[in-house]
Motif scaffolding. Structure first.
Motif, mmCIF file in Angstrom:
data_model
loop_
_atom_site.group_PDB
_atom_site.id
_atom_site.type_symbol
_atom_site.label_atom_id
_atom_site.label_comp_id
_atom_site.label_asym_id
_atom_site.label_seq_id
_atom_site.Cartn_x
_atom_site.Cartn_y
_atom_site.Cartn_z
ATOM 1 N N TRP A 112 0.840 -1.210 0.000
ATOM 2 C CA TRP A 112 0.000 0.000 0.000
ATOM 3 C C TRP A 112 0.874 1.258 0.000
ATOM 4 C CZ3 TRP A 112 -0.279 4.066 3.448
ATOM 5 C CH2 TRP A 112 -1.294 5.005 3.178
ATOM 6 N N ASN A 164 2.572 1.555 -3.533
ATOM 7 C CA ASN A 164 1.610 1.866 -4.599
ATOM 8 C C ASN A 164 1.057 3.279 -4.447
ATOM 9 O OD1 ASN A 164 1.937 -0.692 -5.681
ATOM 10 N ND2 ASN A 164 0.164 -1.556 -4.606
ATOM 11 N N THR A 165 0.792 3.677 -3.196
ATOM 12 C CA THR A 165 0.265 5.024 -2.958
ATOM 13 C C THR A 165 1.305 6.068 -3.323
ATOM 14 O OG1 THR A 165 -1.122 4.181 -1.151
ATOM 15 C CG2 THR A 165 -0.729 6.553 -1.213
ATOM 16 N N ARG A 166 2.520 5.839 -2.910
ATOM 17 C CA ARG A 166 3.610 6.770 -3.229
ATOM 18 C C ARG A 166 3.818 6.884 -4.728
ATOM 19 N NH1 ARG A 166 8.725 3.928 -1.837
ATOM 20 N NH2 ARG A 166 8.235 3.037 -3.870
ATOM 21 N N GLN A 221 2.387 15.905 0.580
ATOM 22 C CA GLN A 221 2.271 14.862 1.594
ATOM 23 C C GLN A 221 3.237 15.092 2.758
ATOM 24 O OE1 GLN A 221 0.567 11.487 3.274
ATOM 25 N NE2 GLN A 221 -0.078 12.694 1.524
ATOM 26 N N ASP A 279 -8.036 12.074 0.189
ATOM 27 C CA ASP A 279 -7.877 10.858 -0.607
ATOM 28 C C ASP A 279 -6.835 9.928 0.011
ATOM 29 O OD1 ASP A 279 -9.757 11.717 -2.459
ATOM 30 O OD2 ASP A 279 -8.267 12.769 -3.666
ATOM 31 N N VAL A 280 -5.679 10.480 0.369
ATOM 32 C CA VAL A 280 -4.680 9.721 1.116
ATOM 33 C C VAL A 280 -4.975 9.930 2.595
ATOM 34 C CG1 VAL A 280 -2.216 9.465 1.617
ATOM 35 C CG2 VAL A 280 -2.971 10.047 -0.694
ATOM 36 N N LEU A 300 4.167 7.765 4.808
ATOM 37 C CA LEU A 300 3.139 6.787 4.478
ATOM 38 C C LEU A 300 3.285 5.526 5.327
ATOM 39 C CD1 LEU A 300 3.035 7.130 0.588
ATOM 40 C CD2 LEU A 300 1.320 7.955 2.215
ATOM 41 N N HIS A 325 -4.965 3.433 6.736
ATOM 42 C CA HIS A 325 -5.469 3.095 5.399
ATOM 43 C C HIS A 325 -6.518 1.992 5.444
ATOM 44 C CE1 HIS A 325 -2.461 0.173 6.348
ATOM 45 N NE2 HIS A 325 -2.556 -0.475 5.199
#
Length: 569
Positions: free
Chosen positions: A28, A31-33, A44, A92-93, A355, A364
Protein backbone atom coordinates in the motif's frame (compact mmCIF):
# COMPACT_ATOMS: atom_id res chain seq x y z
CA UNK A 1 6.20 -18.52 5.69
CA UNK A 2 5.99 -15.18 7.56
CA UNK A 3 4.03 -12.43 5.83
CA UNK A 4 6.20 -9.76 7.49
CA UNK A 5 9.03 -8.34 5.42
CA UNK A 6 11.78 -6.17 6.83
CA UNK A 7 11.96 -2.48 6.08
CA UNK A 8 14.78 -2.22 3.52
CA UNK A 9 16.42 0.56 5.56
CA UNK A 10 16.09 -1.14 8.95
CA UNK A 11 19.22 -1.36 11.15
CA UNK A 12 20.84 -4.58 12.24
CA UNK A 13 19.28 -4.33 15.70
CA UNK A 14 15.70 -5.66 15.49
CA UNK A 15 14.71 -3.53 18.47
CA UNK A 16 15.65 -0.22 16.90
CA UNK A 17 12.70 1.67 15.47
CA UNK A 18 9.06 0.69 15.02
CA UNK A 19 8.04 -2.79 13.81
CA UNK A 20 8.28 -3.80 10.17
CA UNK A 21 5.27 -3.59 7.90
CA UNK A 22 3.39 -6.56 6.53
CA UNK A 23 3.67 -7.28 2.81
CA UNK A 24 0.20 -5.86 2.26
CA UNK A 25 0.96 -2.65 4.15
CA UNK A 26 4.29 -2.17 2.40
CA UNK A 27 2.56 -2.68 -0.95
CA UNK A 28 0.00 0.00 0.00
CA UNK A 29 2.82 2.41 0.88
CA UNK A 30 4.69 1.81 -2.38
CA UNK A 31 1.61 1.87 -4.60
CA UNK A 32 0.27 5.02 -2.96
CA UNK A 33 3.61 6.77 -3.23
CA UNK A 34 4.22 5.77 -6.83
CA UNK A 35 0.75 6.88 -7.92
CA UNK A 36 1.38 10.42 -6.66
CA UNK A 37 2.61 13.25 -8.79
CA UNK A 38 5.73 15.06 -7.58
CA UNK A 39 3.52 17.92 -6.39
CA UNK A 40 1.33 15.50 -4.42
CA UNK A 41 4.38 13.87 -2.86
CA UNK A 42 5.63 17.28 -1.75
CA UNK A 43 2.22 18.17 -0.27
CA UNK A 44 2.27 14.86 1.59
CA UNK A 45 5.33 16.04 3.57
CA UNK A 46 3.43 18.96 5.13
CA UNK A 47 1.54 19.00 8.42
CA UNK A 48 -0.49 22.23 8.61
CA UNK A 49 -2.05 23.70 11.73
CA UNK A 50 -5.73 24.24 12.57
CA UNK A 51 -6.85 26.57 15.35
CA UNK A 52 -10.51 27.40 14.85
CA UNK A 53 -12.57 24.35 13.80
CA UNK A 54 -14.33 26.49 11.20
CA UNK A 55 -15.51 25.23 7.82
CA UNK A 56 -13.59 28.03 6.13
CA UNK A 57 -10.33 27.11 7.85
CA UNK A 58 -10.87 23.43 7.11
CA UNK A 59 -11.47 24.01 3.41
CA UNK A 60 -8.41 26.24 3.19
CA UNK A 61 -6.16 23.57 4.69
CA UNK A 62 -7.60 20.68 2.69
CA UNK A 63 -7.14 22.62 -0.56
CA UNK A 64 -3.39 21.97 -0.20
CA UNK A 65 -3.88 18.17 0.23
CA UNK A 66 -1.39 18.01 3.13
CA UNK A 67 -0.20 14.79 4.70
CA UNK A 68 -1.52 15.87 8.08
CA UNK A 69 -3.29 18.51 10.12
CA UNK A 70 -2.19 19.55 13.59
CA UNK A 71 -5.16 20.42 15.75
CA UNK A 72 -4.87 22.88 18.64
CA UNK A 73 -7.43 22.69 21.46
CA UNK A 74 -10.72 24.52 21.01
CA UNK A 75 -13.75 24.79 23.27
CA UNK A 76 -16.67 23.30 21.36
CA UNK A 77 -16.79 19.51 21.09
CA UNK A 78 -19.44 19.56 18.36
CA UNK A 79 -17.34 21.88 16.18
CA UNK A 80 -14.11 19.96 16.84
CA UNK A 81 -15.79 16.68 15.95
CA UNK A 82 -17.35 18.07 12.79
CA UNK A 83 -14.10 19.65 11.57
CA UNK A 84 -12.09 16.51 12.27
CA UNK A 85 -14.57 14.19 10.61
CA UNK A 86 -14.86 16.46 7.60
CA UNK A 87 -11.07 16.64 7.17
CA UNK A 88 -10.69 12.86 7.34
CA UNK A 89 -13.57 12.26 4.95
CA UNK A 90 -12.25 14.74 2.37
CA UNK A 91 -8.70 13.34 2.16
CA UNK A 92 -7.88 10.86 -0.61
CA UNK A 93 -4.68 9.72 1.12
CA UNK A 94 -5.37 9.06 4.82
CA UNK A 95 -4.81 12.25 6.75
CA UNK A 96 -2.85 12.01 9.98
CA UNK A 97 -4.04 14.21 12.85
CA UNK A 98 -1.47 15.43 15.36
CA UNK A 99 -1.51 17.50 18.54
CA UNK A 100 0.70 18.83 21.34
CA UNK A 101 -1.14 16.79 23.94
CA UNK A 102 1.09 17.73 26.88
CA UNK A 103 -1.37 18.11 29.76
CA UNK A 104 -1.69 21.04 32.14
CA UNK A 105 -3.93 23.82 30.94
CA UNK A 106 -3.15 23.08 27.26
CA UNK A 107 -6.00 20.67 26.65
CA UNK A 108 -9.56 20.53 25.45
CA UNK A 109 -12.00 21.55 28.22
CA UNK A 110 -14.20 18.57 27.36
CA UNK A 111 -11.40 16.02 27.95
CA UNK A 112 -9.90 14.73 31.20
CA UNK A 113 -7.45 17.39 32.40
CA UNK A 114 -4.21 15.84 33.60
CA UNK A 115 -1.14 17.54 35.10
CA UNK A 116 1.66 18.72 32.84
CA UNK A 117 4.79 16.57 32.59
CA UNK A 118 6.51 18.16 35.58
CA UNK A 119 3.42 17.67 37.71
CA UNK A 120 3.26 14.04 36.63
CA UNK A 121 6.95 13.56 37.48
CA UNK A 122 6.34 15.09 40.93
CA UNK A 123 3.86 12.29 41.67
CA UNK A 124 6.86 9.94 41.41
CA UNK A 125 4.65 6.98 40.49
CA UNK A 126 5.36 5.26 37.17
CA UNK A 127 2.19 3.19 37.30
CA UNK A 128 0.18 6.38 37.66
CA UNK A 129 2.17 7.93 34.82
CA UNK A 130 1.29 5.00 32.57
CA UNK A 131 -2.38 5.24 33.56
CA UNK A 132 -2.41 8.94 32.66
CA UNK A 133 -0.75 8.25 29.31
CA UNK A 134 -3.36 5.59 28.58
CA UNK A 135 -6.11 8.14 29.31
CA UNK A 136 -4.44 10.59 26.93
CA UNK A 137 -4.26 7.86 24.30
CA UNK A 138 -7.87 6.73 24.66
CA UNK A 139 -9.39 10.21 24.67
CA UNK A 140 -7.11 11.46 21.91
CA UNK A 141 -8.05 8.52 19.71
CA UNK A 142 -11.71 9.21 20.44
CA UNK A 143 -11.19 12.74 19.09
CA UNK A 144 -9.51 11.43 15.93
CA UNK A 145 -5.86 11.99 16.86
CA UNK A 146 -3.23 9.52 15.66
CA UNK A 147 -0.05 11.33 16.66
CA UNK A 148 0.93 13.23 19.79
CA UNK A 149 4.04 15.40 19.85
CA UNK A 150 4.94 14.01 23.25
CA UNK A 151 6.80 13.19 25.44
CA UNK A 152 9.16 16.10 26.03
CA UNK A 153 12.47 14.53 27.08
CA UNK A 154 14.42 17.74 27.63
CA UNK A 155 16.63 18.13 30.70
CA UNK A 156 15.46 21.11 32.71
CA UNK A 157 18.86 22.48 33.72
CA UNK A 158 18.70 26.20 32.78
CA UNK A 159 16.19 27.36 35.37
CA UNK A 160 15.46 30.67 33.61
CA UNK A 161 14.38 28.80 30.45
CA UNK A 162 10.74 29.75 29.88
CA UNK A 163 9.82 27.05 27.37
CA UNK A 164 11.16 23.81 28.91
CA UNK A 165 10.15 24.06 32.60
CA UNK A 166 6.82 22.42 33.35
CA UNK A 167 6.76 20.75 29.92
CA UNK A 168 9.67 18.54 31.07
CA UNK A 169 9.96 15.67 33.52
CA UNK A 170 12.62 17.61 35.42
CA UNK A 171 16.38 17.74 35.64
CA UNK A 172 17.34 14.12 36.40
CA UNK A 173 18.06 12.09 33.23
CA UNK A 174 17.16 8.82 34.97
CA UNK A 175 13.77 10.15 36.04
CA UNK A 176 13.17 11.61 32.58
CA UNK A 177 13.96 8.33 30.89
CA UNK A 178 11.80 6.26 33.24
CA UNK A 179 8.84 8.59 32.82
CA UNK A 180 9.25 8.81 29.05
CA UNK A 181 9.47 5.04 28.64
CA UNK A 182 6.27 4.54 30.63
CA UNK A 183 4.54 7.24 28.60
CA UNK A 184 5.59 6.00 25.16
CA UNK A 185 4.61 2.41 25.85
CA UNK A 186 1.18 3.34 27.23
CA UNK A 187 0.38 5.92 24.56
CA UNK A 188 1.40 3.77 21.59
CA UNK A 189 -0.54 0.83 23.04
CA UNK A 190 -3.64 2.96 22.45
CA UNK A 191 -2.82 3.40 18.76
CA UNK A 192 -1.39 6.92 19.03
CA UNK A 193 2.16 7.48 17.77
CA UNK A 194 4.47 9.10 20.32
CA UNK A 195 7.09 11.70 19.42
CA UNK A 196 10.17 12.22 21.61
CA UNK A 197 11.25 15.85 21.54
CA UNK A 198 13.28 18.08 21.23
CA UNK A 199 16.20 16.45 19.41
CA UNK A 200 19.14 16.80 20.16
CA UNK A 201 17.98 18.01 23.60
CA UNK A 202 16.74 21.28 25.04
CA UNK A 203 17.09 22.80 28.50
CA UNK A 204 20.80 23.60 28.60
CA UNK A 205 20.31 27.07 27.13
CA UNK A 206 18.11 29.60 28.91
CA UNK A 207 17.00 30.94 25.53
CA UNK A 208 13.98 29.76 23.57
CA UNK A 209 14.31 28.13 20.15
CA UNK A 210 10.99 29.75 19.20
CA UNK A 211 12.93 33.03 19.20
CA UNK A 212 16.56 32.14 18.44
CA UNK A 213 18.68 29.14 17.48
CA UNK A 214 19.48 27.80 20.93
CA UNK A 215 22.49 25.68 21.83
CA UNK A 216 23.00 22.41 23.66
CA UNK A 217 26.54 23.06 24.91
CA UNK A 218 27.24 19.59 26.36
CA UNK A 219 30.44 17.84 25.35
CA UNK A 220 29.79 14.54 23.62
CA UNK A 221 30.72 12.38 26.60
CA UNK A 222 28.04 14.07 28.70
CA UNK A 223 25.57 14.15 25.81
CA UNK A 224 25.94 10.43 25.14
CA UNK A 225 25.50 9.67 28.85
CA UNK A 226 22.32 11.77 29.08
CA UNK A 227 20.41 12.75 25.95
CA UNK A 228 22.05 10.02 23.91
CA UNK A 229 20.95 7.43 26.46
CA UNK A 230 17.43 8.88 26.69
CA UNK A 231 16.81 9.01 22.94
CA UNK A 232 18.69 5.77 22.29
CA UNK A 233 16.64 3.83 24.83
CA UNK A 234 13.39 5.18 23.44
CA UNK A 235 14.55 4.19 19.95
CA UNK A 236 15.19 0.66 21.20
CA UNK A 237 11.76 0.68 22.88
CA UNK A 238 10.12 1.49 19.54
CA UNK A 239 9.18 5.16 19.74
CA UNK A 240 7.64 5.83 16.36
CA UNK A 241 8.70 9.44 15.77
CA UNK A 242 11.25 12.01 16.96
CA UNK A 243 11.06 15.79 16.56
CA UNK A 244 14.20 17.51 15.29
CA UNK A 245 14.40 20.98 16.79
CA UNK A 246 16.05 24.30 16.00
CA UNK A 247 18.77 23.52 18.53
CA UNK A 248 22.49 23.22 17.82
CA UNK A 249 24.87 20.60 19.19
CA UNK A 250 28.27 22.08 18.30
CA UNK A 251 30.31 19.39 20.07
CA UNK A 252 29.09 16.72 17.63
CA UNK A 253 29.56 18.88 14.54
CA UNK A 254 33.12 19.68 15.62
CA UNK A 255 33.75 16.02 16.37
CA UNK A 256 33.01 15.37 12.69
CA UNK A 257 34.20 18.69 11.22
CA UNK A 258 36.80 20.30 13.51
CA UNK A 259 37.01 23.44 11.36
CA UNK A 260 33.26 23.89 11.02
CA UNK A 261 33.08 27.49 12.27
CA UNK A 262 29.56 28.94 12.24
CA UNK A 263 28.13 25.66 10.87
CA UNK A 264 28.75 24.11 14.28
CA UNK A 265 25.72 26.12 15.39
CA UNK A 266 23.32 24.97 12.67
CA UNK A 267 19.92 23.94 14.07
CA UNK A 268 19.31 20.20 14.06
CA UNK A 269 16.26 20.64 11.83
CA UNK A 270 18.60 21.40 8.90
CA UNK A 271 21.64 19.37 10.01
CA UNK A 272 22.37 16.19 8.08
CA UNK A 273 25.05 15.26 10.60
CA UNK A 274 22.68 15.43 13.56
CA UNK A 275 19.72 13.76 11.86
CA UNK A 276 21.30 11.17 9.59
CA UNK A 277 24.66 10.40 11.19
CA UNK A 278 23.92 10.81 14.89
CA UNK A 279 20.22 9.94 15.18
CA UNK A 280 19.92 7.39 12.38
CA UNK A 281 23.51 6.18 12.19
CA UNK A 282 24.72 6.10 15.81
CA UNK A 283 21.38 5.60 17.58
CA UNK A 284 19.85 3.43 14.86
CA UNK A 285 16.52 5.26 14.58
CA UNK A 286 14.49 4.18 11.55
CA UNK A 287 11.19 5.80 12.38
CA UNK A 288 9.95 9.17 11.21
CA UNK A 289 11.71 12.46 11.95
CA UNK A 290 9.46 15.51 12.03
CA UNK A 291 10.86 19.02 12.10
CA UNK A 292 9.81 21.37 14.85
CA UNK A 293 7.58 24.20 13.66
CA UNK A 294 9.31 25.80 10.69
CA UNK A 295 7.89 29.23 11.49
CA UNK A 296 10.04 29.49 14.64
CA UNK A 297 12.84 32.01 15.04
CA UNK A 298 15.42 29.30 15.63
CA UNK A 299 15.08 28.40 11.94
CA UNK A 300 13.94 31.64 10.32
CA UNK A 301 16.84 33.60 11.84
CA UNK A 302 19.36 31.01 10.61
CA UNK A 303 18.36 30.58 6.98
CA UNK A 304 16.12 32.36 4.49
CA UNK A 305 12.87 30.64 3.58
CA UNK A 306 13.83 29.65 0.05
CA UNK A 307 16.85 27.77 1.41
CA UNK A 308 15.22 26.46 4.56
CA UNK A 309 12.17 24.77 3.02
CA UNK A 310 14.05 22.15 0.94
CA UNK A 311 16.91 22.01 3.48
CA UNK A 312 14.59 20.66 6.19
CA UNK A 313 13.79 17.56 4.12
CA UNK A 314 17.17 17.21 2.41
CA UNK A 315 18.97 17.15 5.76
CA UNK A 316 16.99 14.33 7.29
CA UNK A 317 13.53 15.43 8.41
CA UNK A 318 10.67 13.49 6.84
CA UNK A 319 7.85 15.90 7.71
CA UNK A 320 7.73 19.68 7.36
CA UNK A 321 5.80 21.15 10.26
CA UNK A 322 3.56 24.23 9.84
CA UNK A 323 3.59 27.00 7.29
CA UNK A 324 2.30 30.56 7.20
CA UNK A 325 1.83 30.22 3.45
CA UNK A 326 1.46 26.56 2.40
CA UNK A 327 1.19 27.26 -1.33
CA UNK A 328 4.38 29.31 -1.29
CA UNK A 329 6.30 26.79 0.81
CA UNK A 330 5.20 23.88 -1.39
CA UNK A 331 6.36 25.88 -4.41
CA UNK A 332 9.72 26.50 -2.70
CA UNK A 333 10.04 22.76 -2.03
CA UNK A 334 9.37 22.00 -5.69
CA UNK A 335 11.83 24.69 -6.76
CA UNK A 336 14.45 23.18 -4.45
CA UNK A 337 13.86 19.78 -6.04
CA UNK A 338 14.23 21.16 -9.56
CA UNK A 339 17.40 23.06 -8.64
CA UNK A 340 19.01 20.08 -6.89
CA UNK A 341 18.82 21.39 -3.32
CA UNK A 342 16.35 18.62 -2.53
CA UNK A 343 17.32 15.23 -3.91
CA UNK A 344 14.86 12.75 -5.36
CA UNK A 345 16.31 10.20 -2.93
CA UNK A 346 15.35 12.28 0.10
CA UNK A 347 11.92 13.13 -1.27
CA UNK A 348 11.27 9.43 -1.87
CA UNK A 349 12.53 8.44 1.57
CA UNK A 350 10.50 11.10 3.34
CA UNK A 351 7.24 10.27 1.57
CA UNK A 352 7.84 6.56 2.16
CA UNK A 353 8.42 7.09 5.86
CA UNK A 354 5.35 9.26 6.32
CA UNK A 355 3.14 6.79 4.48
CA UNK A 356 4.75 3.98 6.47
CA UNK A 357 3.79 5.71 9.72
CA UNK A 358 0.22 5.92 8.51
CA UNK A 359 0.33 2.26 7.57
CA UNK A 360 1.79 1.27 10.95
CA UNK A 361 -1.13 3.06 12.57
CA UNK A 362 -3.52 1.26 10.21
CA UNK A 363 -5.09 4.47 8.92
CA UNK A 364 -5.47 3.09 5.40
CA UNK A 365 -7.61 0.22 6.69
CA UNK A 366 -9.92 2.23 8.96
CA UNK A 367 -13.44 3.32 8.14
CA UNK A 368 -14.50 6.87 8.90
CA UNK A 369 -16.28 5.71 12.06
CA UNK A 370 -13.14 3.89 13.15
CA UNK A 371 -11.09 7.04 12.69
CA UNK A 372 -13.60 9.16 14.63
CA UNK A 373 -16.87 7.67 15.87
CA UNK A 374 -20.29 9.35 15.74
CA UNK A 375 -20.52 12.31 18.10
CA UNK A 376 -22.51 10.61 20.88
CA UNK A 377 -19.98 7.80 21.11
CA UNK A 378 -17.10 10.28 21.16
CA UNK A 379 -18.75 12.24 23.97
CA UNK A 380 -19.29 9.03 25.95
CA UNK A 381 -15.60 8.18 25.67
CA UNK A 382 -14.42 11.44 27.24
CA UNK A 383 -14.12 12.27 30.94
CA UNK A 384 -15.16 8.83 32.07
CA UNK A 385 -15.41 8.42 35.88
CA UNK A 386 -12.27 6.31 36.16
CA UNK A 387 -10.35 8.81 34.01
CA UNK A 388 -11.42 11.69 36.26
CA UNK A 389 -10.54 9.74 39.40
CA UNK A 390 -7.03 9.00 38.12
CA UNK A 391 -6.49 12.61 37.08
CA UNK A 392 -7.70 13.90 40.46
CA UNK A 393 -5.30 11.54 42.22
CA UNK A 394 -2.45 12.84 40.08
CA UNK A 395 -3.39 16.47 40.70
CA UNK A 396 -3.22 15.89 44.46
CA UNK A 397 -0.06 13.80 44.29
CA UNK A 398 1.83 16.45 42.34
CA UNK A 399 1.64 19.17 45.02
CA UNK A 400 5.11 19.80 46.41
CA UNK A 401 5.91 21.65 49.63
CA UNK A 402 9.33 23.13 48.91
CA UNK A 403 9.90 24.89 52.24
CA UNK A 404 8.04 26.04 55.34
CA UNK A 405 10.72 27.63 57.52
CA UNK A 406 8.16 29.61 59.53
CA UNK A 407 5.99 26.56 60.26
CA UNK A 408 3.08 28.47 58.73
CA UNK A 409 1.22 25.35 57.67
CA UNK A 410 -1.42 24.27 58.26
CA UNK A 411 -3.36 27.51 58.10
CA UNK A 412 -6.67 27.85 59.91
CA UNK A 413 -9.47 30.44 59.97
CA UNK A 414 -8.80 31.31 63.60
CA UNK A 415 -5.23 32.48 63.06
CA UNK A 416 -5.35 33.37 59.37
CA UNK A 417 -8.92 34.44 58.82
CA UNK A 418 -8.25 37.62 56.78
CA UNK A 419 -6.49 36.56 53.56
CA UNK A 420 -5.23 38.92 50.88
CA UNK A 421 -4.68 37.26 47.48
CA UNK A 422 -2.03 38.69 45.17
CA UNK A 423 -2.24 36.89 41.84
CA UNK A 424 -1.09 37.13 38.26
CA UNK A 425 -3.22 36.18 35.29
CA UNK A 426 -0.59 34.10 33.49
CA UNK A 427 -0.54 33.69 29.74
CA UNK A 428 -0.14 30.98 27.14
CA UNK A 429 1.15 30.88 23.60
CA UNK A 430 -0.95 27.81 22.84
CA UNK A 431 -4.21 28.24 20.98
CA UNK A 432 -7.20 27.16 23.03
CA UNK A 433 -5.52 27.51 26.43
CA UNK A 434 -8.09 28.84 28.93
CA UNK A 435 -7.76 32.05 30.90
CA UNK A 436 -6.48 31.35 34.39
CA UNK A 437 -9.13 31.47 37.09
CA UNK A 438 -8.48 31.06 40.82
CA UNK A 439 -12.18 30.89 41.74
CA UNK A 440 -11.98 27.22 42.82
CA UNK A 441 -9.24 27.99 45.35
CA UNK A 442 -10.87 31.15 46.69
CA UNK A 443 -14.25 29.46 47.00
CA UNK A 444 -12.75 26.50 48.84
CA UNK A 445 -11.02 28.82 51.33
CA UNK A 446 -14.18 30.84 51.88
CA UNK A 447 -16.13 27.64 52.39
CA UNK A 448 -13.76 26.81 55.25
CA UNK A 449 -14.28 30.11 57.02
CA UNK A 450 -11.53 32.32 55.57
CA UNK A 451 -12.34 35.86 54.45
CA UNK A 452 -10.58 36.38 51.12
CA UNK A 453 -10.05 39.71 49.41
CA UNK A 454 -7.97 40.77 46.42
CA UNK A 455 -4.90 42.95 46.71
CA UNK A 456 -5.61 46.69 46.42
CA UNK A 457 -2.61 48.91 45.72
CA UNK A 458 -4.52 51.87 47.13
CA UNK A 459 -5.08 50.07 50.42
CA UNK A 460 -1.93 48.09 51.08
CA UNK A 461 -2.31 45.16 53.48
CA UNK A 462 -1.06 45.73 57.04
CA UNK A 463 -0.76 43.47 60.10
CA UNK A 464 -3.85 45.24 61.46
CA UNK A 465 -6.14 44.13 58.65
CA UNK A 466 -4.44 41.05 57.17
CA UNK A 467 -3.56 37.68 58.72
CA UNK A 468 -2.14 35.99 55.61
CA UNK A 469 -0.87 37.10 52.22
CA UNK A 470 -1.33 34.44 49.58
CA UNK A 471 0.63 34.90 46.35
CA UNK A 472 -0.93 32.85 43.54
CA UNK A 473 1.58 33.09 40.74
CA UNK A 474 3.37 30.99 38.18
CA UNK A 475 3.64 30.71 34.44
CA UNK A 476 3.43 27.25 32.90
CA UNK A 477 6.15 26.75 30.31
CA UNK A 478 5.16 28.47 27.11
CA UNK A 479 6.97 29.69 24.00
CA UNK A 480 8.06 33.23 23.22
CA UNK A 481 8.37 34.61 26.77
CA UNK A 482 12.18 34.66 26.57
CA UNK A 483 12.65 34.36 30.35
CA UNK A 484 10.59 33.77 33.48
CA UNK A 485 10.73 35.75 36.70
CA UNK A 486 8.50 36.89 39.54
CA UNK A 487 7.28 40.29 38.35
CA UNK A 488 6.60 42.30 41.51
CA UNK A 489 5.89 45.38 39.40
CA UNK A 490 2.82 43.67 37.96
CA UNK A 491 1.88 41.88 41.18
CA UNK A 492 2.03 45.05 43.29
CA UNK A 493 0.63 47.34 40.56
CA UNK A 494 3.61 49.60 39.95
CA UNK A 495 7.40 49.87 40.03
CA UNK A 496 7.49 51.74 43.36
CA UNK A 497 5.11 49.25 44.94
CA UNK A 498 7.35 46.46 43.65
CA UNK A 499 9.94 47.43 46.26
CA UNK A 500 7.47 46.91 49.11
CA UNK A 501 7.68 43.44 50.62
CA UNK A 502 5.27 42.20 53.27
CA UNK A 503 6.73 38.86 54.26
CA UNK A 504 8.46 39.98 57.49
CA UNK A 505 5.38 41.70 58.83
CA UNK A 506 2.55 39.46 57.64
CA UNK A 507 2.60 35.65 57.26
CA UNK A 508 3.16 35.03 53.58
CA UNK A 509 2.67 31.99 51.39
CA UNK A 510 3.97 31.80 47.82
CA UNK A 511 2.34 29.22 45.53
CA UNK A 512 3.47 28.63 41.95
CA UNK A 513 0.94 27.17 39.57
CA UNK A 514 3.61 26.92 36.90
CA UNK A 515 7.39 26.98 36.77
CA UNK A 516 9.09 25.61 39.89
CA UNK A 517 11.79 28.26 40.29
CA UNK A 518 10.08 31.44 41.51
CA UNK A 519 11.74 31.20 44.91
CA UNK A 520 14.82 32.58 43.13
CA UNK A 521 13.06 35.96 43.00
CA UNK A 522 11.71 35.72 46.56
CA UNK A 523 14.52 34.05 48.52
CA UNK A 524 13.39 35.41 51.89
CA UNK A 525 9.87 34.05 51.63
CA UNK A 526 9.66 31.33 54.26
CA UNK A 527 6.89 29.16 52.80
CA UNK A 528 6.76 28.06 49.18
CA UNK A 529 4.72 25.45 47.28
CA UNK A 530 4.98 24.21 43.71
CA UNK A 531 1.66 23.17 42.18
CA UNK A 532 2.86 23.16 38.51
CA UNK A 533 -0.56 23.90 36.94
CA UNK A 534 -3.71 25.79 37.89
CA UNK A 535 -6.19 23.05 37.01
CA UNK A 536 -9.33 23.16 39.21
CA UNK A 537 -8.49 19.75 40.66
CA UNK A 538 -5.05 21.04 41.63
CA UNK A 539 -6.57 24.07 43.36
CA UNK A 540 -9.06 21.93 45.30
CA UNK A 541 -6.35 19.50 46.41
CA UNK A 542 -4.10 22.39 47.41
CA UNK A 543 -6.68 23.83 49.83
CA UNK A 544 -7.05 20.41 51.48
CA UNK A 545 -3.31 20.43 52.12
CA UNK A 546 -3.10 24.06 53.19
CA UNK A 547 -5.56 23.40 56.02
CA UNK A 548 -3.95 20.09 56.99
CA UNK A 549 -6.66 17.70 55.79
CA UNK A 550 -4.13 15.82 53.63
CA UNK A 551 -0.34 15.68 53.46
CA UNK A 552 1.92 17.06 50.73
CA UNK A 553 3.45 14.08 48.94
CA UNK A 554 4.93 15.60 45.77
CA UNK A 555 8.63 14.98 45.10
CA UNK A 556 10.34 17.89 43.35
CA UNK A 557 11.63 16.86 39.90
CA UNK A 558 14.13 19.75 40.02
CA UNK A 559 16.21 21.69 42.51
CA UNK A 560 13.66 24.37 43.37
CA UNK A 561 16.41 26.21 45.25
CA UNK A 562 18.28 26.75 41.95
CA UNK A 563 21.57 25.67 43.54
CA UNK A 564 21.48 28.73 45.81
CA UNK A 565 21.86 28.19 49.57
CA UNK A 566 20.23 31.56 50.21
CA UNK A 567 16.90 30.23 48.97
CA UNK A 568 16.82 27.42 51.53
CA UNK A 569 16.66 29.73 54.55
Amino acid sequence: MSNVIPNPTSPLSPSAGPPALSREDMAWVENTRDAMSVEAQIAQLFVLSARHDSAEENEGLLAHAPGGIHRFPTHDLDAAWAATRHAIERSDVPLILSGDIEGGTVSYPFTTAIPNQMGIAACDDLDLSADLAAIVGRESRALGYNWSFTPVVDINRAFRNAVVGTRSYGSDPDRILAQARAYVRALQAQGVAACAKHWPGDGMDDRDQHLVTSVNDMDMAEWRATFGRIFGTLVDDGVMTIMSAHIALPAYIREKLPQSGAQAFAPASVSRLLNEELLRGELGFQGLIVSDATVMGGLTSWMDRAEAVPAVIENGCDVFLFSRDPAEDMALMLKGLREGRLSERRLNEAVTRFLSLKAKLGLHRMTLDERIAPLDRVRDGLRQPDHLETATRAAAGSLTLVKDRAALLPIDPQQHRRVVVISDEGTSFFSGAPDRDFTPLRSALEGRGFHVRSFDADAMPTPDDTDLILYLIGQEATPSLSHIFLDFTKLHAGPRNAMIQFNREIPTLLVSFGQPYYLYDAPNFATYINAYASLPAVQAALVERLVGDAPFTGVSPVDAFCGKEQLTW
